[in-house]
Design an enzyme around this catalytic site. Structure first.
Site, PDB file in Angstrom:
ATOM      1  CB  SER A  34     -10.173  -8.369  11.182  1.00 48.55           C
ATOM      2  OG  SER A  34     -10.162  -9.686  11.722  1.00 48.55           O
ATOM      3  CG  ASN A 121      -0.224 -17.083  13.302  1.00 53.27           C
ATOM      4  OD1 ASN A 121      -1.170 -16.346  13.554  1.00 53.27           O
ATOM      5  ND2 ASN A 121       0.892 -17.086  14.004  1.00 53.27           N
ATOM      6  CB  THR A 166       3.217   9.413 -31.353  1.00 51.81           C
ATOM      7  OG1 THR A 166       3.551  10.395 -32.334  1.00 51.81           O
ATOM      8  CG2 THR A 166       3.157   8.042 -32.027  1.00 51.81           C
ATOM      9  CG  HIS A 167       4.639  12.973 -28.886  1.00 50.28           C
ATOM     10  ND1 HIS A 167       5.580  13.044 -27.893  1.00 50.28           N
ATOM     11  CD2 HIS A 167       5.175  12.219 -29.879  1.00 50.28           C
ATOM     12  CE1 HIS A 167       6.662  12.372 -28.265  1.00 50.28           C
ATOM     13  NE2 HIS A 167       6.437  11.853 -29.466  1.00 50.28           N
ATOM     14  CB  SER A 288     -24.896  18.394 -16.759  1.00 49.19           C
ATOM     15  OG  SER A 288     -25.013  19.554 -15.964  1.00 49.19           O
ATOM     16  CE  LYS A 294     -20.722  18.571 -19.849  1.00 47.64           C
ATOM     17  NZ  LYS A 294     -19.994  19.272 -18.839  1.00 47.64           N
ATOM     18  CG  ASN A 296     -21.108  15.103 -18.205  1.00 46.05           C
ATOM     19  OD1 ASN A 296     -20.752  15.834 -19.135  1.00 46.05           O
ATOM     20  ND2 ASN A 296     -21.760  15.552 -17.148  1.00 46.05           N
ATOM     21  CD  GLU A 301     -15.583  12.140 -16.624  1.00 50.08           C
ATOM     22  OE1 GLU A 301     -15.058  13.231 -16.398  1.00 50.08           O
ATOM     23  OE2 GLU A 301     -16.816  11.988 -16.662  1.00 50.08           O
ATOM     24  CE1 TYR A 328      -0.908 -12.892  11.000  1.00 53.32           C
ATOM     25  CE2 TYR A 328      -0.578 -12.499  13.344  1.00 53.32           C
ATOM     26  CZ  TYR A 328      -1.327 -12.332  12.185  1.00 53.32           C
ATOM     27  OH  TYR A 328      -2.471 -11.587  12.220  1.00 53.32           O
ATOM     28  CD  GLN A 333      -6.814  -8.015  12.129  1.00 51.73           C
ATOM     29  OE1 GLN A 333      -6.680  -9.048  12.778  1.00 51.73           O
ATOM     30  NE2 GLN A 333      -7.354  -6.935  12.643  1.00 51.73           N
ATOM     31  CE  LYS A 336      -7.310 -11.505   6.768  1.00 51.30           C
ATOM     32  NZ  LYS A 336      -6.037 -10.933   7.322  1.00 51.30           N
TER      33      LYS A 336
HETATM   34  N1  ARG Z   1      -7.225 -11.826  11.971  1.00 60.88           N
HETATM   35  C1  ARG Z   1      -5.874 -12.261  11.860  1.00 60.88           C
HETATM   36  C2  ARG Z   1      -5.301 -11.821  10.511  1.00 60.88           C
HETATM   37  O1  ARG Z   1      -6.055 -11.504   9.667  1.00 60.88           O
HETATM   38  C3  ARG Z   1      -5.827 -13.752  11.935  1.00 60.88           C
HETATM   39  C4  ARG Z   1      -4.557 -14.289  12.488  1.00 60.88           C
HETATM   40  C5  ARG Z   1      -4.431 -13.901  13.909  1.00 60.88           C
HETATM   41  N2  ARG Z   1      -3.296 -14.503  14.500  1.00 60.88           N
HETATM   42  C6  ARG Z   1      -2.808 -14.085  15.656  1.00 60.88           C
HETATM   43  N3  ARG Z   1      -1.764 -14.676  16.099  1.00 60.88           N
HETATM   44  N4  ARG Z   1      -3.332 -13.070  16.312  1.00 60.88           N
HETATM   45  O2  ARG Z   1      -4.117 -11.765  10.320  1.00 60.88           O
END
Ligand code: ARG
Length: 480
Positions: A34, A121, A166-167, A288, A294, A296, A301, A328, A333, A336
């Site tokens: 990650s 965790n 309205t509408h 354009s 044009k 735009n 948008e 957990y 993960q 994110k």
């Molecule tokens: N990269 C993990 C996450 O974003 C961190 C926690 C990992 N914990 C584990 N027990 N593998 O959730």
């Protein structure tokens, strides 16, 4: 496909320890890494680790000198990250292990003491809480900037009149100030949602460990305080499994984006030749490649388009979490990327919308002409009858027949005499020349929240006071 046959533990440099004799398959390594996105948490991870190391030293869980070594090493790594010089390594999976491995390189075996009483965790939950608190503040500031611009443009256009819709059908005349103040209100509630979400992130997960706390006498109060939280979280299992803080921020972002999308949609419609109410500045529109005539409205948008993905991000995390047992799970993960995307997208959209509105040219004449349609005052005609004691439903019916008479016979509503009106209802005491006066109509709308000039002026005044108060509370301008 290449497979690692190396059977020595931690062949890839990971910190799994003695339980493992084989190395991770390279595909799995790539699949589970990650670091390419969670490096956005680097500065929070460093802050969390520094607070943790200091606490370990203060409580005597590790020698004070070792704590100092850890803190100095972490600070140096923090500087390296800020300078963009940190060598992020996908083989080390995530930001937590990247930093810990780097710390090992920097300070040697003492680094092995940092993870005392800690799990990734509670570590990642702490990083996220810190990130989310900052995101809430940044969103409030971005919203504040856009609201300030809307207020400025509204003040400038207190006497600019356009049809309210309205509408998407012309309904009643309104001031452009009043129209933009509607978005000012909406965005004010968006900012409150971020403030509320931030307040609910006041508890620190650090010290919850993997799930059940620690046998070691960690001082959770002190790490919570050091990181700017009010207190430690109250349940270790909740600490490592909850992601509703992220959901709240993503939901506030989605709601805010939907509002921005509606504002954007109006800019798109209003800048069409059919409306011609506004023209976007050159800096906020594009041409354009084929059609030379044009101009735009790409910026609004794209804002409208991006609202879709921010809504999608929220749905993505809701769906990820929905079937997870406590506590957990690695699925988490997946929180994110959508979260970071929502936060960054909202930030950018607020900024370009502020610029678009600030530089927008308003065609006051076009708006006024559209608002002159006497039909927009038909309700006023019915209300004139109500003032003479006629029940509203009866008045509505009579005016409906007047409108049909005009539409069907090609008559101009504005020029109907008192006698003609009385042919539809005997209670009329004047002709349309008197009853359908736009100025008078505005002046009569003298209710809280309505469009009379004094009411809109009061709203502008209240808006300025609110901007000043929120700026002071957010400490705008005091940042390095
Ligand atoms: N990269 C993990 C996450 O974003 C961190 C926690 C990992 N914990 C584990 N027990 N593998 O959730």
């Amino acid at each position: 496909m290449t497979r690692k046959t190396d059977s020595s533990a931690g062949g890839s440099g990971k910190l799994w320890g003695g339980r493992f004799t084989g190395a991770t398959d390279p595909t799995v390594e790539r699949f589970s890494a990650s670091i390419h996105f969670d490096q956005a948490l680097a500065r929070y991870d460093i802050r969390g680790s520094i607070a943790h190391a200091k606490m370990l030293g203060q409580t005597g869980l590790i020698p004070a000198g070792d704590a100092e070594t850890l803190v100095a090493g972490l600070q140096a790594i923090g500087a390296e990250i800020e300078a963009g010089e940190f060598p992020f390594d996908p083989a080390l999976e995530d930001i937590h292990m990247n930093i810990e491995a780097r710390l090992s390189e920097a300070v040697g075996s003492v680094a092995g003491r940092l993870h005392t009483g800690r799990s990734r965790n509670d570590q990642v939950a702490t990083d996220l809480a810190l990130y989310l608190r900052d995101a809430c503040e940044a969103a409030q500031k971005g919203i504040l900037d856009l609201r300030a611009i809307l207020l400025e443009r509204a003040t400038e256009h207190i006497d600019t009149v356009l049809p309210g819709y309205t509408h998407l059908q012309r309904a009643q005349p309104v001031r452009l100030a009043h129209h933009w103040l509607a978005f000012f209100e909406l965005l004010g509630r968006d900012a409150q949602r971020f403030r509320d979400a931030g307040r609910r992130l006041g508890e620190c997960p650090l010290g919850a460990g993997a799930i059940a706390g620690s046998t070691l006498p960690l001082d959770r109060e002190s790490t919570a305080k050091a990181l700017g939280f009010e207190s430690p979280t109250r349940n270790s299992m909740d600490s490592v499994s909850a992601r509703d803080g992220a959901l709240e921020v993503m939901s506030a972002a989605a709601i805010c984006m939907v509002g921005l999308s509606r504002l954007a949609e109006e800019l798109v419609i209003w800048s069409s030749s059919e409306f011609g109410f506004v023209e976007l500045a050159d800096a906020y529109s594009t041409g354009s490649s084929l059609m030379p005539q044009k101009k735009n409205p790409d910026v609004p948008e794209i804002v409208r388009g991006k609202s879709g993905r921010v809504v999608g991000n929220l749905v993505s995390l809701l769906t990820t979490l929905k079937g997870l047992p406590l506590s957990y799970n690695r699925d988490m993960q997946e929180d994110k990327e959508p979260l970071f995307d929502s936060v960054a997208t909202l930030r950018d959209c607020l900024e370009v919308m502020a610029g678009s509105i600030a530089t927008l040219r308003v065609d006051v004449e076009r708006m006024a002409t559209a608002a002159q349609d006497p039909m927009l005052l038909a309700t006023d005609l019915a209300e004139a009858l109500v003032r003479e004691g006629v029940p509203f439903r009866e008045a509505h019916e009579a005016v409906g027949r007047i409108v049909a008479h005009c539409v069907g016979g090609g008559h101009d509503l504005a020029s109907l005499s008192r006698e003609t009106l009385q042919g539809f209802h005997a209670a009329f005491t004047a002709g349309c020349d008197e009853l359908l006066d736009a100025e008078r109509s505005f002046a009569q709308r003298d209710l809280p929240g309505a469009t009379a000039r004094n009411r809109v002026e009061a709203a502008l005044e209240a808006g300025r006071a609110e901007i000043a108060a929120v700026s002071a509370q957010l400490d705008v301008g005091s940042e390095p």
